[in-house]
Scaffold this motif. Structure first.
Motif, PDB file in Angstrom:
ATOM      1  N   ARG A 157     -23.864 -17.550  -0.947  1.00 14.06           N
ATOM      2  CA  ARG A 157     -23.830 -18.673  -0.004  1.00 14.06           C
ATOM      3  C   ARG A 157     -23.070 -19.867  -0.567  1.00 14.06           C
ATOM      4  O   ARG A 157     -23.140 -20.979  -0.016  1.00 14.06           O
ATOM      5  CB  ARG A 157     -25.264 -19.070   0.362  1.00 14.06           C
ATOM      6  CG  ARG A 157     -26.057 -17.934   0.992  1.00 14.06           C
ATOM      7  CD  ARG A 157     -27.507 -18.310   1.223  1.00 14.06           C
ATOM      8  NE  ARG A 157     -27.643 -19.308   2.266  1.00 14.06           N
ATOM      9  CZ  ARG A 157     -28.798 -19.905   2.580  1.00 14.06           C
ATOM     10  NH1 ARG A 157     -29.897 -19.588   1.907  1.00 14.06           N
ATOM     11  NH2 ARG A 157     -28.846 -20.803   3.546  1.00 14.06           N
ATOM     12  N   ASP A 158     -22.318 -19.628  -1.627  1.00 12.88           N
ATOM     13  CA  ASP A 158     -21.520 -20.717  -2.193  1.00 12.88           C
ATOM     14  C   ASP A 158     -20.425 -21.139  -1.214  1.00 12.88           C
ATOM     15  O   ASP A 158     -19.960 -20.355  -0.381  1.00 12.88           O
ATOM     16  CB  ASP A 158     -20.880 -20.277  -3.515  1.00 12.88           C
ATOM     17  CG  ASP A 158     -21.887 -20.148  -4.647  1.00 12.88           C
ATOM     18  OD1 ASP A 158     -23.064 -20.468  -4.425  1.00 12.88           O
ATOM     19  OD2 ASP A 158     -21.486 -19.705  -5.741  1.00 12.88           O
ATOM     20  N   GLU A 159     -19.999 -22.375  -1.353  1.00 10.72           N
ATOM     21  CA  GLU A 159     -18.930 -22.896  -0.517  1.00 10.72           C
ATOM     22  C   GLU A 159     -17.639 -22.118  -0.793  1.00 10.72           C
ATOM     23  O   GLU A 159     -17.276 -21.851  -1.939  1.00 10.72           O
ATOM     24  CB  GLU A 159     -18.714 -24.381  -0.802  1.00 10.72           C
ATOM     25  CG  GLU A 159     -17.728 -25.047   0.140  1.00 10.72           C
ATOM     26  CD  GLU A 159     -17.642 -26.542  -0.080  1.00 10.72           C
ATOM     27  OE1 GLU A 159     -16.715 -27.154   0.482  1.00 10.72           O
ATOM     28  OE2 GLU A 159     -18.498 -27.083  -0.808  1.00 10.72           O
ATOM     29  N   GLY A 169     -22.463 -15.587  11.065  1.00  8.53           N
ATOM     30  CA  GLY A 169     -22.075 -16.944  10.736  1.00  8.53           C
ATOM     31  C   GLY A 169     -22.181 -17.291   9.267  1.00  8.53           C
ATOM     32  O   GLY A 169     -22.130 -18.466   8.892  1.00  8.53           O
ATOM     33  N   GLY A 170     -22.323 -16.312   8.426  1.00 10.73           N
ATOM     34  CA  GLY A 170     -22.461 -16.538   6.994  1.00 10.73           C
ATOM     35  C   GLY A 170     -23.120 -15.341   6.366  1.00 10.73           C
ATOM     36  O   GLY A 170     -23.354 -14.308   7.017  1.00 10.73           O
ATOM     37  N   ASN A 171     -23.476 -15.438   5.101  1.00 10.19           N
ATOM     38  CA  ASN A 171     -24.045 -14.295   4.381  1.00 10.19           C
ATOM     39  C   ASN A 171     -25.567 -14.315   4.293  1.00 10.19           C
ATOM     40  O   ASN A 171     -26.157 -13.418   3.697  1.00 10.19           O
ATOM     41  CB  ASN A 171     -23.430 -14.211   2.987  1.00 10.19           C
ATOM     42  CG  ASN A 171     -21.934 -13.941   3.064  1.00 10.19           C
ATOM     43  OD1 ASN A 171     -21.479 -13.202   3.945  1.00 10.19           O
ATOM     44  ND2 ASN A 171     -21.160 -14.550   2.170  1.00 10.19           N
ATOM     45  N   LEU A 172     -26.184 -15.350   4.872  1.00  8.79           N
ATOM     46  CA  LEU A 172     -27.636 -15.360   4.969  1.00  8.79           C
ATOM     47  C   LEU A 172     -28.073 -14.384   6.054  1.00  8.79           C
ATOM     48  O   LEU A 172     -27.606 -14.442   7.191  1.00  8.79           O
ATOM     49  CB  LEU A 172     -28.137 -16.764   5.306  1.00  8.79           C
ATOM     50  CG  LEU A 172     -29.640 -16.890   5.590  1.00  8.79           C
ATOM     51  CD1 LEU A 172     -30.450 -16.618   4.328  1.00  8.79           C
ATOM     52  CD2 LEU A 172     -29.961 -18.270   6.161  1.00  8.79           C
ATOM     53  N   MET A 173     -28.983 -13.465   5.696  1.00  9.25           N
ATOM     54  CA  MET A 173     -29.495 -12.495   6.664  1.00  9.25           C
ATOM     55  C   MET A 173     -30.872 -12.887   7.196  1.00  9.25           C
ATOM     56  O   MET A 173     -31.169 -12.710   8.366  1.00  9.25           O
ATOM     57  CB  MET A 173     -29.557 -11.104   6.029  1.00  9.25           C
ATOM     58  CG  MET A 173     -28.193 -10.527   5.659  1.00  9.25           C
ATOM     59  SD  MET A 173     -27.156 -10.128   7.096  1.00  9.25           S
ATOM     60  CE  MET A 173     -26.015 -11.522   7.096  1.00  9.25           C
ATOM     61  N   TRP A 174     -31.721 -13.394   6.320  1.00  7.54           N
ATOM     62  CA  TRP A 174     -33.060 -13.794   6.752  1.00  7.54           C
ATOM     63  C   TRP A 174     -33.667 -14.686   5.680  1.00  7.54           C
ATOM     64  O   TRP A 174     -33.388 -14.527   4.486  1.00  7.54           O
ATOM     65  CB  TRP A 174     -33.970 -12.572   6.956  1.00  7.54           C
ATOM     66  CG  TRP A 174     -35.283 -12.944   7.597  1.00  7.54           C
ATOM     67  CD1 TRP A 174     -35.543 -13.103   8.920  1.00  7.54           C
ATOM     68  CD2 TRP A 174     -36.516 -13.228   6.905  1.00  7.54           C
ATOM     69  NE1 TRP A 174     -36.848 -13.466   9.108  1.00  7.54           N
ATOM     70  CE2 TRP A 174     -37.474 -13.547   7.898  1.00  7.54           C
ATOM     71  CE3 TRP A 174     -36.891 -13.238   5.565  1.00  7.54           C
ATOM     72  CZ2 TRP A 174     -38.781 -13.869   7.576  1.00  7.54           C
ATOM     73  CZ3 TRP A 174     -38.201 -13.568   5.255  1.00  7.54           C
ATOM     74  CH2 TRP A 174     -39.128 -13.869   6.241  1.00  7.54           C
ATOM     75  N   GLU A 175     -34.498 -15.632   6.098  1.00 12.27           N
ATOM     76  CA  GLU A 175     -35.256 -16.429   5.139  1.00 12.27           C
ATOM     77  C   GLU A 175     -36.580 -16.835   5.775  1.00 12.27           C
ATOM     78  O   GLU A 175     -36.692 -16.971   6.997  1.00 12.27           O
ATOM     79  CB  GLU A 175     -34.478 -17.668   4.688  1.00 12.27           C
ATOM     80  CG  GLU A 175     -34.142 -18.649   5.775  1.00 12.27           C
ATOM     81  CD  GLU A 175     -33.327 -19.827   5.257  1.00 12.27           C
ATOM     82  OE1 GLU A 175     -33.298 -20.017   4.028  1.00 12.27           O
ATOM     83  OE2 GLU A 175     -32.734 -20.555   6.085  1.00 12.27           O
ATOM     84  N   GLY A 176     -37.571 -16.981   4.931  1.00  9.75           N
ATOM     85  CA  GLY A 176     -38.887 -17.385   5.405  1.00  9.75           C
ATOM     86  C   GLY A 176     -39.718 -17.916   4.259  1.00  9.75           C
ATOM     87  O   GLY A 176     -39.453 -17.629   3.085  1.00  9.75           O
ATOM     88  N   ALA A 367     -26.460 -10.861   2.332  1.00  8.84           N
ATOM     89  CA  ALA A 367     -25.584  -9.696   2.301  1.00  8.84           C
ATOM     90  C   ALA A 367     -24.603  -9.826   1.149  1.00  8.84           C
ATOM     91  O   ALA A 367     -24.186 -10.936   0.798  1.00  8.84           O
ATOM     92  CB  ALA A 367     -24.831  -9.565   3.615  1.00  8.84           C
ATOM     93  N   THR A 368     -24.267  -8.692   0.562  1.00 10.58           N
ATOM     94  CA  THR A 368     -23.222  -8.622  -0.459  1.00 10.58           C
ATOM     95  C   THR A 368     -22.352  -7.409  -0.171  1.00 10.58           C
ATOM     96  O   THR A 368     -22.678  -6.579   0.685  1.00 10.58           O
ATOM     97  CB  THR A 368     -23.811  -8.490  -1.878  1.00 10.58           C
ATOM     98  OG1 THR A 368     -24.532  -7.248  -1.969  1.00 10.58           O
ATOM     99  CG2 THR A 368     -24.725  -9.653  -2.212  1.00 10.58           C
TER     100      THR A 368
END
Length: 825
Positions: A157-159, A169-176, A367-368
């Motif tokens: 998630r680095d710039e 919309g980015g590499n974040l898939m889920w967070e909680g 995701a990677t």
């Protein structure tokens, strides 16, 4: 105001005399398997079938600029091809378990427009032979536009980092965030706060002897596919495949006989199975796919890699654990094939074996450009339990506490069972301190200082380590709603049928998909005890067939559930059959009350007059062939189907609270190692594994599962890792570079056990066999123990090959810099 969970109702365990349960009956499966007469996927042959070979990406991240299959299709012996664009036109994307952003990604059976990891399938080529298909695959022309790869989840998630899935919309898939108890109060009460900057659980996998495969036929007349496959969770595969292929699930018939190992790896083969189905229909011929070992390593089912950052542990000076907080970062790989269930399944075992009530965990999954992950024996719980055990030993070392005493002080006690955890799970039974005592005695704990001195006289450092795990068995799929509240999943179910056939044969059909666990044997033991016959009189149909009417939504073998859901379904169906046999016997034996009858020696007979008996053969013949004149209201078919449904409630989604699984088997492992301080090389000189799986139906089968878990653990901690370079190339793509343990790698192994029957299951059974996490930590702890007084290095990684141990000995200050102890007072 606290929330409470209602524990499942206590189940009265049937207590007649048991002839078969608890006995090490010789496995029914072994006769055919040892004689080479098993039937595996690659044994299935069909006239004119074509062989599939997948063209795979050499890049970890790239746009597909152009693709041409014409030369491959023109090659002699080639039947046809399938491309990602065809797949996208014929199917919908697989539905995603995740909520947004991960829920937005579009996943198809083949790559569409872009590749996201080395080994991703782009084109399927079908030919007359496997070799021709492989040769023709090299004629497929693909032009790529490479993109920078992301191989370290910590930087996903680095710039400026490329986005793997634009739809997300980015590499974040889920967070909680999961938080229970009162963290502020716990840390205010603490005498010490132990801070750990980073712990890492590495990426590895179980390696079934048989890789994935399928033979698929399409019946054009009825629009139905028959899928001979070694997928171990056909219930889930059907749920994923049906909507994508726009067909009802009845159009997908899953058939299995023997499977050469599963370990969770064979849950997520649905993309390949969809490709097989499309090809069988397109080419109007059966198709066969058998995965190459390198393809398996590059593209299928890696175990989750996970980091734990900024961990803080609140503890009293006497070792009382008050609570912890941490940030977990999970690497999902390129696709969410079963994810992000790993972001909640760990919560089945939130406190581990310990009594702490105050916990906060921030979970992030990204995701990677690596292969997708999937369940792997001990899925997600293995990572979390390793983490909790690392906390225990790091705290013990930093506060100069005995690792045994700190465990016993904080273990959940046997008298507290059933025990409700801070997040509402209910541990059903167990005696963890008792198990530890058994393990320590077998390992010679009281003689450890003498053993240390003797090893030192030979220039070796001796270490002893403890590891524990909980095999939480039988998922409540309602836990998935904590990931995505829109999912219509909750509970669980499994099916079995038991019938008494025309000549007295007792035939059992299972909904499960055994992969070597001995389902046929243990099911026969349960049936034989209920019907009062011999296990030799019971025929358990081998394998799985979803057309046998013994298939339910969650049918399969996974999550340590067969001993609960599978055998409970068998028991339910057999109880129904026993009642029907008695009702028939009541009529035939002259109106004798049902309660005056018993089943024994393969017959129904009068208890007080055993010579008045009706053999099972006669019962089967009467109902199936000689039924004229029977009372119209008898209602006996001698063909009984039972659906077992565990007593689950839907969890509280807002509070992330509820009972997520039904049973908790446990394993405690103790490892004794000797380290060469000059090289870091170490031998495991003694090893103990103690298990508690509730009621043991077949002790020898249990013993085999424990040994398997131990082999998994030792391979993982010493040898096995999926290593990627910065460009996303897998450097351990097959057994040349990825060393799985063989017989000579295994140490002397002692086993022990206790039995604490579950009060929540009809047979007192609990699932078991996923105990590898205990072994991984036992070796980690032993390595750390060996270095006490020799630099006092901290073991911060689950993978500890000899090179890493040498580095810890040479530069202990590097690992020690990860830990800090703060005086909270």
């Amino acid at each position: 105001m606290s929330t409470t969970t209602t524990a499942p109702a206590t189940t009265e365990v049937e207590a007649p005399a048991e002839t078969w349960k608890g006995q090490s009956v010789r496995r029914k499966e072994d006769r055919r398997l040892l004689q080479g007469q098993g039937v595996f996927v690659d044994d299935i042959k069909r006239h004119g079938m074509g062989f599939i070979h997948f063209v795979r990406s050499p890049y970890a991240h790239a746009h597909i600029a152009s693709l041409d299959v014409s030369k491959a299709e023109a090659a002699p012996g080639v039947y046809g091809t399938l491309t990602g664009e065809e797949v996208a036109s014929l199917t919908d994307p697989f539905f995603q378990i995740s909520s947004v952003p991960g829920g937005n990604i579009k996943d198809y059976a083949l790559a569409v427009g872009k590749v996201r990891y080395v080994g991703e399938a782009i084109v399927a080529v079908v030919a007359e032979t496997r070799e021709l298909a492989r040769d023709a695959s090299e004629l497929v022309e693909i032009e790529y536009e490479p993109i920078a790869a992301i191989t370290d989840a910590r930087h996903a998630r680095d710039e400026g980092v490329p986005t793997i899935h634009d739809d997300a919309g980015g590499n974040l898939m889920w967070e909680g965030v999961y938080e229970w108890g009162d963290l502020d109060a716990a840390f205010a009460e603490a005498d010490k706060i132990v801070k750990i900057d980073e712990l890492h659980f590495h990426r590895f996998n179980s390696t079934p002897l048989e890789t994935n495969g399928a033979v698929v036929e399409f019946n054009r007349g009825v629009g139905q596919w028959t899928i001979h496959t070694n997928n171990q969770f056909p219930g889930f595969a059907a749920i994923m495949m049906g909507p994508a292929m726009k067909v009802g699930l009845d159009k997908l018939r899953f058939v299995t006989q023997d499977i050469g190992g599963g370990f969770g790896n064979k849950i997520t083969s649905h993309p390949q199975l969809v490709a097989c189905c499309l090809l069988a229909r397109k080419l109007n011929r059966p198709v066969q796919w058998t995965e190459w070992r390198t393809d398996f390593h590059m593209s299928m089912s890696h175990g989750n890699e996970r980091w734990f950052h900024d961990t803080e542990v609140a503890v009293k000076n006497d070792g009382t654990l008050l609570g912890f907080r941490t940030k977990a970062l999970d690497d999902a790989g390129a696709w969410l094939r079963y994810e992000p269930l790993g972001g909640v399944i760990w919560a089945q075992v939130t406190p581990g074996l310990y009594k702490w009530r105050n916990i906060r965990l921030e979970f992030t999954q990204v995701a990677t450009n690596k292969a997708p992950v999937s369940p792997n024996r001990g899925y997600s719980r293995m990572q979390h339990l390793w983490f909790t055990e690392r906390i225990i030993d790091i705290v013990a070392q930093e506060l100069d506490l005995d690792p045994v005493e700190i465990r016993k002080k904080n273990y959940i006690r046997a008298e507290d069972m059933p025990y409700e955890t801070p997040n509402g799970c209910v541990y059903d039974s167990g005696d963890y301190a008792g198990m530890l005592d058994v393990g320590l005695e077998l390992a010679g704990w009281n003689d450890r200082e003498a053993k240390r001195a003797e090893a030192a006289s030979r220039g070796k450092l001796l270490g002893i380590g403890i590891g524990s795990t909980l095999d939480s068995g039988t998922n409540n799929f309602g836990q998935s709603r904590m990931i995505n509240p829109e999912l219509q999943f909750s509970g669980n179910n499994e099916v079995a049928t038991v019938k008494l056939d025309i000549f007295g044969e007792i035939v059992v059909t299972l909904g499960t998909t055994p992969q070597g666990q001995g389902h046929e044997t243990t099911a026969a033991q349960v049936v034989a005890d209920i019907l009062g016959c011999s296990v030799d009189d019971v025929h358990v149909r081998a394998g799985h067939d979803s057309y046998w009417n013994s298939h339910a939504g969650f049918s399969g073998t996974y999550a340590s559930q067969f001993a609960v859901t599978g055998l409970s379904a068998v028991k339910g169906a057999t109880d129904m059959l026993a009642e029907q046999i008695k009702r028939l016997g009541s009529v035939i034996l002259g109106g004798v009350p049902v309660e005056a009858l018993e089943l024994a020696e393969g017959s129904v007979r009068i208890k007080d007059n055993p010579e008045a008996a009706l053999p099972f053969m006669a019962c089967g013949a009467i109902i199936n062939a000689n039924n004229a004149g029977l009372p119209e209201d008898l209602g006996v078919t001698l063909n009984c189907r039972y659906v077992y449904r565990p007593p689950f409630q839907v969890p509280d989604i807002e509070k992330k609270f509820g009972n997520l699984t039904l049973t908790y088997a446990a394993q405690i492992h103790v490892a004794v190692i000797e380290v060469d301080p000059e090289t870091g090389y170490y031998d495991i000189v003694d090893y103990v594994a103690v298990d508690d799986c509730g009621k043991r139906i077949n002790p020898q089968i249990v013993e085999g599962q424990v040994m398997g878990a131990t082999a998994q653990a030792l391979g993982a901690v010493v040898h096995e890792e999926f290593v990627y370079d910065e460009d996303g190339n897998l450097l351990t793509p097959n057994f040349y570079d990825y060393h799985v343990p063989h017989a000579l790698d295994m140490p002397p192994l002692q086993t022990g056990y206790i039995e604490s029957p579950s009060p929540f299951t009809p047979l007192g059974t609990k699932g078991m066999g996923e105990g590898g996490g205990a072994g991984i930590h036992a070796v980690c702890a032993a390595v750390q123990d060996a270095m006490r007084g020799h630099g006092d290095a901290i073991v911060y990684d689950s993978w500890n090959p000899y090179k890493r141990v040498w580095e810890l000995l040479e530069h202990p200050e590097r690992s020690r810099a990860l830990v800090d102890v703060v005086d909270a007072s």
